[in-house]
Design an enzyme around this catalytic site. Structure first.
Site, PDB file in Angstrom:
ATOM      1  N   TYR A 196      13.089  74.789  39.556  1.00 48.80           N
ATOM      2  CA  TYR A 196      13.613  73.742  40.433  1.00 48.80           C
ATOM      3  C   TYR A 196      12.606  73.299  41.497  1.00 48.80           C
ATOM      4  O   TYR A 196      11.791  74.102  41.935  1.00 48.80           O
ATOM      5  CB  TYR A 196      14.883  74.240  41.129  1.00 48.80           C
ATOM      6  CG  TYR A 196      16.030  74.511  40.220  1.00 48.80           C
ATOM      7  CD1 TYR A 196      16.067  74.028  38.911  1.00 48.80           C
ATOM      8  CD2 TYR A 196      17.116  75.275  40.654  1.00 48.80           C
ATOM      9  CE1 TYR A 196      17.131  74.292  38.078  1.00 48.80           C
ATOM     10  CE2 TYR A 196      18.197  75.547  39.828  1.00 48.80           C
ATOM     11  CZ  TYR A 196      18.190  75.058  38.541  1.00 48.80           C
ATOM     12  OH  TYR A 196      19.264  75.331  37.724  1.00 48.80           O
ATOM     13  N   LEU A 206      30.562  68.219  36.222  1.00 48.42           N
ATOM     14  CA  LEU A 206      30.695  66.755  36.302  1.00 48.42           C
ATOM     15  C   LEU A 206      29.959  66.062  35.168  1.00 48.42           C
ATOM     16  O   LEU A 206      29.874  64.843  35.157  1.00 48.42           O
ATOM     17  CB  LEU A 206      30.129  66.261  37.639  1.00 48.42           C
ATOM     18  CG  LEU A 206      31.136  65.797  38.673  1.00 48.42           C
ATOM     19  CD1 LEU A 206      30.420  65.218  39.881  1.00 48.42           C
ATOM     20  CD2 LEU A 206      32.080  64.758  38.092  1.00 48.42           C
ATOM     21  N   GLY A 247      27.312  64.033  36.438  1.00 45.72           N
ATOM     22  CA  GLY A 247      27.809  62.969  37.304  1.00 45.72           C
ATOM     23  C   GLY A 247      28.644  61.951  36.566  1.00 45.72           C
ATOM     24  O   GLY A 247      29.344  61.145  37.177  1.00 45.72           O
ATOM     25  N   THR A 276      32.520  61.554  37.234  1.00 43.45           N
ATOM     26  CA  THR A 276      33.052  60.962  38.465  1.00 43.45           C
ATOM     27  C   THR A 276      33.722  59.642  38.160  1.00 43.45           C
ATOM     28  O   THR A 276      34.534  59.152  38.932  1.00 43.45           O
ATOM     29  CB  THR A 276      31.935  60.703  39.492  1.00 43.45           C
ATOM     30  OG1 THR A 276      30.991  59.783  38.928  1.00 43.45           O
ATOM     31  CG2 THR A 276      31.234  61.990  39.878  1.00 43.45           C
TER      32      THR A 276
END
Length: 367
Positions: free
Chosen positions: A54, A242, A245, A248
């Site tokens: 990361y 999610l 994303g 959403t």
């Protein structure tokens, strides 16, 4: 906040784990520390997850910046208050990683030992509570949106024995407390558990698995891994609840995606959520949420937290309890996401969701 034991370990962790993979890329160090402080101080989250990879997308100029954010956060904490998880990379062509002049990352004994020392240095701590193998050294299929397992793709890989031996050395030296896996298959979980059972002095027992698990990515875990994890007391750390994303509802249609969104920032990596049935599935789940007066985000968090109807007994088993989700958000989103864990979905809503699942069982893989 509820706390559970992670797999067969004695780690008592919050049901929510803070993910950090955008710190240093989409979030500054200041923003990252702010989010972690909010999570720990206001919501009682004691568990955070990072990785040597990361932030993502991984590149030479940012590699390790996430750990530096975590290190800054840890400076203001008693180390025993925090359950710290990180990961070592599996096989990949990344020549900018600290690997003693190696041009690829791999799960060899030498590389794992070297990687952990570098992670400890960046994190500013003397031990890691949970060290995870970020992805297998071998070819497995069904990883990061790839196609299912194909025998012709099998390649030579580091033996499980060598990888586990390295983990045992780290545990004996006190640098690591427990070992886990990520993006693994039932074969990998069962093979490593069996080695640990046969030679407990040589190989550690893995206590957790961190795999993608959401409304649109259920099949891989539920069709095989759930049974393996249940019998071997391996805790599930579901990531990407999610679906990058997409769940959403904001980015259900590819043309609506803004330039600063993860889909545009990670070329190729997020393609699984477009050009597939995922768009239709996402819209269908969003309609259920709308009918119930909930946001799509609230529905997905509640589902991963409470589990799906037919696996709820497994997920709530004390030593196997899902931690709800590994989440990465802005501070504003963080508050609403965490509160959604207390939402209880009724049987009627779960049945509606299951009907959509039957129609779109594996939507991110098949066009």
């Amino acid at each position: 906040m509820d706390y559970v034991k992670l797999g067969s370990s004695d780690l008592e962790v919050s049901k929510v784990c803070m993910g950090t993979m955008t710190f240093g890329q989409q979030n500054t160090e200041k923003e990252g520390v702010e989010q972690l402080n909010l999570a720990f101080d206001q919501y009682g989250i004691n568990f955070l997850d990072t990785a040597e990879l990361y932030p993502v997308p991984s590149k030479a100029e940012t590699q390790g910046m996430t750990d530096k954010t975590v290190a800054e956060f840890l400076k203001g904490r008693r180390r025993e208050e925090v359950v710290l998880a990180t990961k070592v990379c599996g096989k990949s062509q990344m020549d900018y990683f600290p690997r003693k002049e190696k041009t690829t990352t791999s799960l060899t004994k030498e590389q794992i030992l070297y990687s952990v020392d570098k992670s400890l240095e960046r994190l500013g701590t003397d031990h890691i509570d949970l060290l995870q193998l970020h992805w297998p050294d071998r070819y497995v299929g069904s990883m990061f949106g790839q196609a299912d397992f194909t025998p012709s793709q099998v390649r030579e890989a580091v033996p499980f024995e060598e990888t586990l031996e390295a983990l045992q050395i780290l545990i004996e030296k006190g640098k690591v407390r427990y070992a886990g896996v990520s993006n693994e298959s039932p074969f990998g979980v069962c093979s490593m558990i069996e080695l640990a059972k046969q030679s407990p002095d040589l190989y550690p027992r893995i206590v957790s698995i961190q795999n993608s698990y959401s409304l649109v990515v259920r099949k891989d875990f539920e069709s095989g891994l759930a049974e393996s994890c249940y019998h071997h007391k391996v805790g599930l750390l579901p990531y990407s609840p999610l679906a990058g994303g997409s769940l959403t509802g904001k980015y259900a249609i590819k043309e609506d995606v803004p330039e600063n969104c993860r889909y545009k920032m990670f070329p190729g990596f997020m393609d699984r959520y477009y050009g597939s049935q995922n768009e239709k599935a996402t819209i269908a789940y969003a309609e259920i949420a709308k009918d119930k007066g909930l946001t799509p985000t609230q529905v997905r968090v509640a589902l991963v937290s409470n589990a799906f109807a037919h696996v709820s007994d497994f997920i709530s088993f004390p030593s196997l309890r899902s931690l709800g989700a590994i989440i990465v958000n802005t501070s504003l989103q963080l508050s609403s996401d965490i509160k959604a864990y207390d939402i209880k979905l009724d049987e009627a809503t779960l049945k509606e969701i299951d009907q959509v699942y039957k129609l779109y069982t594996d939507p991110t893989k098949f066009a």
